[in-house]
Design a protein around this motif. Structure first.
Motif, mmCIF file in Angstrom:
data_model
loop_
_atom_site.group_PDB
_atom_site.id
_atom_site.type_symbol
_atom_site.label_atom_id
_atom_site.label_comp_id
_atom_site.label_asym_id
_atom_site.label_seq_id
_atom_site.Cartn_x
_atom_site.Cartn_y
_atom_site.Cartn_z
ATOM 1 N N ASN A 31 0.610 13.834 -1.732
ATOM 2 C CA ASN A 31 -0.118 12.887 -0.891
ATOM 3 C C ASN A 31 0.456 11.493 -1.120
ATOM 4 N N LEU A 32 1.213 10.988 -0.142
ATOM 5 C CA LEU A 32 1.883 9.701 -0.295
ATOM 6 C C LEU A 32 1.040 8.528 0.184
ATOM 7 N N ALA A 33 -0.243 8.759 0.437
ATOM 8 C CA ALA A 33 -1.137 7.652 0.782
ATOM 9 C C ALA A 33 -1.226 6.712 -0.422
ATOM 10 N N PRO A 34 -1.188 5.396 -0.198
ATOM 11 C CA PRO A 34 -1.238 4.449 -1.320
ATOM 12 C C PRO A 34 -2.429 4.662 -2.249
ATOM 13 N N GLU A 35 -3.570 5.040 -1.659
ATOM 14 C CA GLU A 35 -4.762 5.270 -2.486
ATOM 15 C C GLU A 35 -4.538 6.404 -3.476
ATOM 16 N N ALA A 36 -3.872 7.472 -3.017
ATOM 17 C CA ALA A 36 -3.616 8.632 -3.877
ATOM 18 C C ALA A 36 -2.633 8.277 -4.988
ATOM 19 N N ILE A 37 -1.584 7.525 -4.637
ATOM 20 C CA ILE A 37 -0.586 7.154 -5.643
ATOM 21 C C ILE A 37 -1.197 6.219 -6.679
ATOM 22 N N ALA A 38 -1.976 5.246 -6.227
ATOM 23 C CA ALA A 38 -2.624 4.317 -7.158
ATOM 24 C C ALA A 38 -3.565 5.065 -8.109
ATOM 25 N N GLN A 39 -4.321 6.027 -7.573
ATOM 26 C CA GLN A 39 -5.238 6.790 -8.415
ATOM 27 C C GLN A 39 -4.486 7.628 -9.442
ATOM 28 N N GLN A 40 -3.365 8.240 -9.009
ATOM 29 C CA GLN A 40 -2.590 9.043 -9.949
ATOM 30 C C GLN A 40 -1.989 8.173 -11.053
ATOM 31 N N LEU A 41 -1.553 6.982 -10.696
ATOM 32 C CA LEU A 41 -1.031 6.056 -11.702
ATOM 33 C C LEU A 41 -2.077 5.777 -12.772
ATOM 34 N N LEU A 42 -3.296 5.481 -12.339
ATOM 35 C CA LEU A 42 -4.362 5.159 -13.294
ATOM 36 C C LEU A 42 -4.700 6.367 -14.167
ATOM 37 N N GLU A 43 -4.663 7.551 -13.585
ATOM 38 C CA GLU A 43 -4.930 8.760 -14.370
ATOM 39 C C GLU A 43 -3.825 9.007 -15.391
ATOM 40 N N LEU A 44 -2.577 8.830 -14.975
ATOM 41 C CA LEU A 44 -1.460 9.003 -15.903
ATOM 42 C C LEU A 44 -1.530 7.992 -17.043
ATOM 43 N N GLY A 45 -1.997 6.786 -16.725
ATOM 44 C CA GLY A 45 -2.083 5.746 -17.737
ATOM 45 C C GLY A 45 -2.970 6.093 -18.910
#
Length: 269
Positions: A31-45
């Motif tokens: 899912n390349l939607a910005p919301e999905a990428i931002a959420q995955q970044l925070l989870e990875l963090g």
């Protein structure tokens, strides 16, 4: 497939550091939607010490990178730079030079006064947008007799690339050059293969990919040149930079590693 090649190269690069315990985790986001990428970044963090990311540029993603910096997790832009002021670094090629080099190839190989078209996968990948601009810059400066069509969007999808190239070929009988500045090279090649053999030879393609499809296209003479990222060297640079920014979390300066892109032709692979 090209992303998988980059991922494999990163894991190999991480294994080369016997003095450091590195666990390289690679995740793909469909899912390349910005919301999905931002959420995955925070989870990875929550699970890692540093993150490298290949992503389109967007304010929501910048906000996530800012938040991760406050949490002590540096984020490095890979392949395509980002506008986030809080990014810790960038590892990639000189995309301005890449676009002008692609234009040089096409203007040297295509017929004088021909029509050429650049393709991009996304409007928000900085690497593609910069290459697209410099491609046009070179032709304005050095080959004003060449007509550059409006940039076509492939959405990084082979099927979409096939459709836009097929339509461009039907609309512009003088189309002699294609700059594939992003994903979708297999779709472009499929559209070209449907042409008569003599017409195939008249159309020159320069791409920024060296996956399996691009390699076959070079071997068949359908692609004139591939300006690609040297995966092994870039992976080594990325791992080293990530280790550096982890050690120097208090340093607010942005680290940058510009790697020379590689050039492949049908006679060099």
């Amino acid at each position: 497939m090209i992303y998988q090649q980059w991922a494999d190269a990163l894991k190999v690069a991480a294994d080369r550091y016997p003095h450091a315990v590195i666990q390289a985790t690679v995740e793909f986001e469909d899912n390349l939607a910005p919301e999905a990428i931002a959420q995955q970044l925070l989870e990875l963090g929550k699970k890692v010490d540093a993150i490298a990311i290949v992503t389109p540029d967007h304010p929501l993603i910048s906000n996530a990178i800012d938040e991760l910096k406050h949490q002590g997790v540096p984020v490095v832009a890979y392949i395509s730079d980002l506008s986030a002021p809080s990014r810790a670094g960038f590892v990639g090629t000189d995309n301005w030079k890449a676009g002008r080099t692609a234009a040089w190839f096409l203007t040297q190989l295509a017929e004088k006064g021909a029509c050429v078209v650049p393709l991009i996968g996304s409007h928000r990948y900085q690497c593609q947008d910069i290459s697209d601009s410099s491609f046009r810059s070179y032709i304005r400066e050095m080959a004003p007799d060449v007509t550059v069509l409006e940039t076509l969007l492939t959405k990084e999808e082979p099927d979409e690339a096939y459709k836009v190239v097929k339509h461009a070929l039907q609309e512009h009988t003088d189309l002699k050059g294609i700059f594939v500045n992003g994903g979708g090279i297999s779709g472009v090649l499929n559209a070209i293969r449907e042409l008569p053999t003599e017409q195939q030879k008249d159309i020159k393609i320069v791409c920024r990919d060296m996956g399996e499809e691009a390699r076959v296209g070079l071997q068949q003479g359908l692609i004139a040149a591939g300006l690609h990222h040297p995966a092994e060297f870039m992976s080594n640079e990325l791992i080293q930079l990530m280790l550096d920014v982890i050690e120097r979390k208090e340093d607010s300066s942005m680290q940058q590693r510009i790697v020379a892109f590689s050039i492949a032709t049908p006679e060099s692979i």
